[in-house]
Design an enzyme around this catalytic site. Structure first.
Site, short mmCIF file in Angstrom:
data_model
loop_
_atom_site.label_atom_id
_atom_site.label_comp_id
_atom_site.label_asym_id
_atom_site.label_seq_id
_atom_site.Cartn_x
_atom_site.Cartn_y
_atom_site.Cartn_z
CG MET A 143 -3.84 3.02 -4.12
SD MET A 143 -5.36 3.92 -3.81
CE MET A 143 -6.53 2.73 -4.45
CB CYS A 144 0.80 7.01 -6.03
SG CYS A 144 0.46 6.10 -7.55
NE ARG A 145 0.99 6.92 -0.07
CZ ARG A 145 -0.10 7.04 0.70
NH1 ARG A 145 0.03 7.33 1.97
NH2 ARG A 145 -1.30 6.89 0.19
#
Length: 266
Positions: A1-3
């Site tokens: 998933m994103c940061r």
């Protein structure tokens, strides 16, 4: 998933948060430590506030670690409020329109998470938007659509309530489609005056969220993953929490879905 990472405080160069620290957001784009995938190379974006009420926006599809323009901008731009995001796609093509942050007027929004079964409920959720809000839809991601649901639920006047009601709309759409609701939601958003964030999931694995006061300058960060584990005093935000960060402090309140104002189109 994103940061992602967001900052509020005295104006600083973006590089102080995004590129200079030992585990900066740029470093996390290829070696995240608290995400399902360590690589977040499906584009990036910045939204920053200055002298105008609406934020500046820069997004591109290159991996953040390989774009010299991003590093140059971070070195030159100074802001007292900004949001930055590196993307690991869970759906939607790699395009500028699908890169976070998303903006609407003075509001900016970015997200780490996923709406489970999105393709089966996307049409119902899009149909539930008012015409004026639907016309703002540019990309194809669940994140942008969730932002639009927040706007539709009165974001301008009630940030926490809008997120709570938007969450309820997603869960109800899942149930109507015969799906077990599955939502992971760790997001940050701002109107140029305060920062807000939410950490929530329908299971026991909400994506991580931290906040810290910077030793230099006293500004405050809220991030999906700490960027300086040696020098920062990072506070983990509990699951099912809503964070409001004005310029003079921070509040953390319980968060749960509540009934939406607008009914889903059947």
């Amino acid at each position: 998933m994103c940061r992602w990472a967001a900052y509020l405080g005295e104006a600083v160069f973006l590089e102080d948060i995004l590129t200079a620290p030992c585990h900066s957001l740029i470093a996390q784009s290829h070696c995240a430590q608290e995400a399902k995938s360590p690589t977040n190379g499906d584009g990036f974006g910045l939204a920053w506030y200055g002298d105008r009420p609406e934020p500046g926006l820069y997004r591109d599809i290159l991996p953040a670690w390989s774009d010299p323009n991003l590093k140059s901008l971070c070195r030159q731009i100074k802001s007292g409020l900004f949001l930055a995001h590196v993307r690991a796609s869970t759906g939607g093509a790699t395009s500028r329109m699908n890169c976070h942050p998303f903006i609407s007027g003075r509001w900016s929004f970015m997200h780490n998470g996923q709406i489970g079964g999105f393709e089966k409920i996307r049409r119902a959720l899009e149909n539930s938007l008012s015409d004026a809000v639907f016309d703002q839809r540019e990309g194809t991601t669940d994140s942008e659509l969730f932002f639009l649901l927040m706007i539709d639920e009165g974001l301008a006047g009630d940030p926490q309530g809008a997120v709570s009601r938007a969450t309820s709309r997603v869960l109800e759409a899942s149930r109507r489609a015969g799906l077990e609701p599955a939502l992971k939601l760790t997001a940050a958003f701002s109107d140029g005056q305060a920062l807000h964030a939410v950490r929530y999931a329908t299971d026991a694995h909400a994506p991580t969220l931290y906040t810290s006061i910077l030793r230099k300058g006293g500004g405050r960060c809220i991030v999906s993953e700490p960027f300086d584990r040696e020098g920062g005093d990072w506070q983990a935000i509990p699951p099912s929490s809503f964070v409001t960060m004005p310029r003079d402090g921070v509040s953390i309140r319980p968060f749960a879905p509540t009934a939406a104002k607008l009914a889903l189109v059947g």
